[in-house]
Design a protein around this motif. Structure first.
Motif, PDB file in Angstrom:
ATOM      1  N   ASN A  60      63.362  77.865  70.454  1.00  0.00           N
ATOM      2  CA  ASN A  60      63.815  79.244  70.311  1.00  0.00           C
ATOM      3  C   ASN A  60      64.362  79.723  71.651  1.00  0.00           C
ATOM      4  O   ASN A  60      64.217  79.052  72.684  1.00  0.00           O
ATOM      5  N   PRO A  61      65.015  80.906  71.703  1.00  0.00           N
ATOM      6  CA  PRO A  61      65.607  81.360  72.965  1.00  0.00           C
ATOM      7  C   PRO A  61      64.601  81.524  74.085  1.00  0.00           C
ATOM      8  O   PRO A  61      64.973  81.528  75.244  1.00  0.00           O
ATOM      9  N   ALA A  62      63.329  81.698  73.767  1.00  0.00           N
ATOM     10  CA  ALA A  62      62.331  81.837  74.820  1.00  0.00           C
ATOM     11  C   ALA A  62      61.928  80.496  75.415  1.00  0.00           C
ATOM     12  O   ALA A  62      61.165  80.436  76.370  1.00  0.00           O
ATOM     13  N   HIS A 159      53.326 103.868  66.013  1.00  0.00           N
ATOM     14  CA  HIS A 159      53.198 102.440  66.289  1.00  0.00           C
ATOM     15  C   HIS A 159      54.560 101.768  66.420  1.00  0.00           C
ATOM     16  O   HIS A 159      54.684 100.560  66.177  1.00  0.00           O
ATOM     17  N   VAL A 160      55.577 102.530  66.796  1.00  0.00           N
ATOM     18  CA  VAL A 160      56.921 101.996  66.992  1.00  0.00           C
ATOM     19  C   VAL A 160      57.149 101.802  68.493  1.00  0.00           C
ATOM     20  O   VAL A 160      56.975 102.742  69.281  1.00  0.00           O
ATOM     21  N   PHE A 161      57.547 100.601  68.885  1.00  0.00           N
ATOM     22  CA  PHE A 161      57.802 100.277  70.283  1.00  0.00           C
ATOM     23  C   PHE A 161      59.297 100.017  70.456  1.00  0.00           C
ATOM     24  O   PHE A 161      59.883  99.206  69.739  1.00  0.00           O
ATOM     25  N   LEU A 162      59.901 100.727  71.415  1.00  0.00           N
ATOM     26  CA  LEU A 162      61.336 100.628  71.652  1.00  0.00           C
ATOM     27  C   LEU A 162      61.620  99.640  72.774  1.00  0.00           C
ATOM     28  O   LEU A 162      60.947  99.637  73.808  1.00  0.00           O
ATOM     29  N   LEU A 163      62.639  98.801  72.565  1.00  0.00           N
ATOM     30  CA  LEU A 163      63.046  97.829  73.566  1.00  0.00           C
ATOM     31  C   LEU A 163      64.560  97.895  73.727  1.00  0.00           C
ATOM     32  O   LEU A 163      65.301  97.310  72.935  1.00  0.00           O
ATOM     33  N   PRO A 164      65.060  98.617  74.725  1.00  0.00           N
ATOM     34  CA  PRO A 164      66.512  98.657  74.966  1.00  0.00           C
ATOM     35  C   PRO A 164      66.964  97.391  75.670  1.00  0.00           C
ATOM     36  O   PRO A 164      66.951  97.289  76.905  1.00  0.00           O
ATOM     37  N   LEU A 168      68.819  88.017  74.028  1.00  0.00           N
ATOM     38  CA  LEU A 168      67.967  87.491  72.966  1.00  0.00           C
ATOM     39  C   LEU A 168      66.752  86.776  73.529  1.00  0.00           C
ATOM     40  O   LEU A 168      65.682  86.787  72.915  1.00  0.00           O
ATOM     41  N   GLN A 169      66.880  86.156  74.711  1.00  0.00           N
ATOM     42  CA  GLN A 169      65.738  85.477  75.319  1.00  0.00           C
ATOM     43  C   GLN A 169      64.624  86.472  75.636  1.00  0.00           C
ATOM     44  O   GLN A 169      63.440  86.213  75.385  1.00  0.00           O
ATOM     45  N   THR A 170      65.002  87.632  76.150  1.00  0.00           N
ATOM     46  CA  THR A 170      64.005  88.658  76.460  1.00  0.00           C
ATOM     47  C   THR A 170      63.363  89.197  75.198  1.00  0.00           C
ATOM     48  O   THR A 170      62.153  89.459  75.158  1.00  0.00           O
ATOM     49  N   VAL A 171      64.152  89.356  74.138  1.00  0.00           N
ATOM     50  CA  VAL A 171      63.625  89.860  72.875  1.00  0.00           C
ATOM     51  C   VAL A 171      62.583  88.902  72.311  1.00  0.00           C
ATOM     52  O   VAL A 171      61.498  89.311  71.887  1.00  0.00           O
ATOM     53  N   PHE A 172      62.880  87.603  72.341  1.00  0.00           N
ATOM     54  CA  PHE A 172      61.930  86.630  71.823  1.00  0.00           C
ATOM     55  C   PHE A 172      60.658  86.592  72.661  1.00  0.00           C
ATOM     56  O   PHE A 172      59.570  86.383  72.131  1.00  0.00           O
ATOM     57  N   GLY A 173      60.799  86.764  73.971  1.00  0.00           N
ATOM     58  CA  GLY A 173      59.612  86.816  74.814  1.00  0.00           C
ATOM     59  C   GLY A 173      58.735  88.012  74.483  1.00  0.00           C
ATOM     60  O   GLY A 173      57.506  87.912  74.454  1.00  0.00           O
ATOM     61  N   THR A 174      59.365  89.166  74.202  1.00  0.00           N
ATOM     62  CA  THR A 174      58.602  90.358  73.829  1.00  0.00           C
ATOM     63  C   THR A 174      57.931  90.188  72.471  1.00  0.00           C
ATOM     64  O   THR A 174      56.795  90.619  72.269  1.00  0.00           O
ATOM     65  N   VAL A 175      58.622  89.543  71.551  1.00  0.00           N
ATOM     66  CA  VAL A 175      58.031  89.284  70.229  1.00  0.00           C
ATOM     67  C   VAL A 175      56.805  88.398  70.360  1.00  0.00           C
ATOM     68  O   VAL A 175      55.763  88.633  69.735  1.00  0.00           O
ATOM     69  N   GLU A 176      56.885  87.372  71.209  1.00  0.00           N
ATOM     70  CA  GLU A 176      55.741  86.480  71.398  1.00  0.00           C
ATOM     71  C   GLU A 176      54.571  87.202  72.052  1.00  0.00           C
ATOM     72  O   GLU A 176      53.408  86.945  71.734  1.00  0.00           O
ATOM     73  N   MET A 215      65.553  81.777  62.118  1.00  0.00           N
ATOM     74  CA  MET A 215      64.522  80.781  62.399  1.00  0.00           C
ATOM     75  C   MET A 215      63.218  81.455  62.810  1.00  0.00           C
ATOM     76  O   MET A 215      62.120  81.027  62.413  1.00  0.00           O
ATOM     77  N   LEU A 216      63.326  82.539  63.566  1.00  0.00           N
ATOM     78  CA  LEU A 216      62.126  83.282  63.960  1.00  0.00           C
ATOM     79  C   LEU A 216      61.416  83.848  62.731  1.00  0.00           C
ATOM     80  O   LEU A 216      60.189  83.752  62.610  1.00  0.00           O
TER      81      LEU A 216
END
Length: 469
Positions: A60-62, A159-164, A168-176, A215-216
């Motif tokens: 994955n991108p992470a 319970h909503v978290f904002l990520l500006p 995509l690599q950073t997004v996948f890291g935050t998801v993990e 894939m995620l």
């Protein structure tokens, strides 16, 4: 030695370092071409870096390798019917097929400013109120802008978290790290992956980002919602392969001149296709409309010719719509044919049938057909309503306000039966219509038509006789 050189050159020829990609359809070429041979658009090829496949394609991108799965017997697979997550918005659940499916990826497309982000924020708020953790990735707006929209709509979104973020690599890291239960990406055109050396929003980037998000979703079971802009011709910006990757494609219909918005499912692996949800745009956001027929008929004019009400089926929902027609003399000598919300070729066919079978002379008259409210009709059951509206305008005779029509018109002037006639009759009866003109073959089962006078017709001549005497 010469043979080795030849082999190296051949491999380089087969795998060039750059490739030219059509930004309209995704067609690839080894050199720049003025006109795309597939979509026939001009000046759409852009040079992009060619991405070679490698053994790291399952990363994955992470940088984490996706875990493989073992084959499971069909009888041992758990049913997903009970795993649906209600979004909290009834009209959205209807379009999705009953709720959000775990591990699905949903694409919401529409013109800029039509309400995609508003719907995403409202959905996040409803899901958050049920205790679900939502990660909202915004690539077009800052977190403060999203916060301002939420406050204007009166949302809590605890319970909503904002990520500006657009990487995509950073997004996948935050998801993990966060392990959210719902992921929303707004929009996919702003996201980019470092694996593709091209600008965000290009065909290669959009395709790669969608594949990684898919894939995620499949590997983690986290439902993913992505928004996407549409091009001038109304298609999702990017290649058609983007629509093939996702599980569900929802299109926002409507314009800024109407308060209502329509979400139509053009692809759904977990529900009915062409199902629609109707919303009204207000100061407090998108409000679901439980009775769309009443909304589309509330401004129907009284005492005016050229107006007819037809019963249509959108997905599984019956709807009554007003069809308007205007027939008048043309100064050019040759009549024009224009339609809004109805297929132009279908309207021309109906006009030709009316000229041949009913004796109308439309040659020097302009004919305009419009579906009031901005909704588009694409089913043949509206033929009889369109023909009635044209005849009403041409003769200058009003159709009785308590009359509705539906039926398919053939080339010989016959009125053919349609599906789900009982649902159409019940909808007309619920809205107070007293007479319904329908195909004679749909008169079977008249016990379901109590409270409304159903008139069966076999051809256009009988229908016009019933309407205008």
């Amino acid at each position: 030695m010469p043979g080795n050189v030849f082999c190296i050159c051949t491999r380089m020829a087969k795998h060039p370092e750059t490739v030219f990609v059509c930004q309209n359809c995704g067609n690839e070429a080894r050199k720049w071409i003025g006109q795309c041979p597939d979509c026939r658009e001009w000046d759409t090829f852009v040079e992009e870096r060619f991405r070679m496949s490698s053994h790291n394609s399952r990363l994955n991108p992470a940088g984490k390798r996706f875990a493989g799965r073992e084959a499971v017997a069909f009888q041992n697979v758990e049913s997903q019917e009970e795993a649906r997550i209600p979004s909290g918005i009834e009209e959205l659940d209807r379009v999705l097929g009953g709720g959000i499916v775990a591990g699905s990826i949903v694409l919401i497309g529409g013109a800029p400013g039509i309400g995609k982000s508003t719907l995403a924020v409202q959905m996040a708020d409803k899901l958050s109120s049920r205790g679900l953790k939502i990660l909202y990735v915004t690539g077009e707006e800052s977190d403060r802008q999203v916060k301002m929209r939420g406050e204007r709509l009166g949302l809590l979104a605890e319970h909503v978290f904002l990520l500006p973020e657009t990487d995509l690599q950073t997004v996948f890291g935050t998801v993990e790290q966060m392990a959210p239960q719902i992921l929303i990406v707004d929009s996919i055109q702003t996201m980019f992956s470092e694996r593709i050396e091209s600008a965000p929003g290009s065909v290669s980037q959009v395709r790669e980002v969608a594949a990684q998000l898919m894939m995620l979703a499949k590997q983690t079971g986290v439902p993913v919602f992505v928004t996407g802009h549409v091009t001038k011709d109304g298609s999702i910006a990017g290649p058609k392969t983007l629509e093939h990757i996702v599980d569900t494609v929802l299109y926002f219909e409507g314009d800024r001149h109407h308060n209502h918005r329509i979400i139509r499912a053009t692809k759904n692996r977990f529900g009915a296709v062409n199902e629609i949800g109707v919303f009204e745009m207000t100061g407090s956001g998108l409000v679901p409309v439980n009775n769309p027929s009443e909304l589309f008929l509330q401004e129907r004019p009284a005492g005016a010719s050229g107006s007819a009400v037809t019963a249509c089926i959108e997905g599984t929902r019956p709807m009554l719509l007003e069809v308007q027609a205007l027939a008048g003399g043309s100064r050019a000598g040759t009549g024009r044919r224009m339609t809004q919300g109805f297929d132009h070729n279908r309207a021309a066919l109906l006009i030709a049938v009316m000229e041949k079978r009913l004796g109308f002379q439309f040659g020097s008259d302009d004919i305009f057909v419009n579906v009031a409210g901005g909704l588009e009709i694409d089913e043949p059951a509206a033929d009889l309503g369109v023909a009635a509206a044209i005849a009403s305008s041409f003769r200058g005779i009003e159709i009785d306000r308590g009359t509705a029509l539906f039926g398919e018109v053939g080339l010989t002037g016959e009125v053919r039966g349609v599906l789900q006639s009982a649902a159409r009759v019940q909808e007309a009866r619920a809205l107070g219509f007293e007479r319904l003109i329908l195909p004679r073959s749909n008169l079977k089962g008249s016990d379901r038509m109590l409270g409304i006078r159903a008139v069966g017709v076999s051809n256009l001549e009988e229908a016009m006789e019933e309407l205008f005497g």
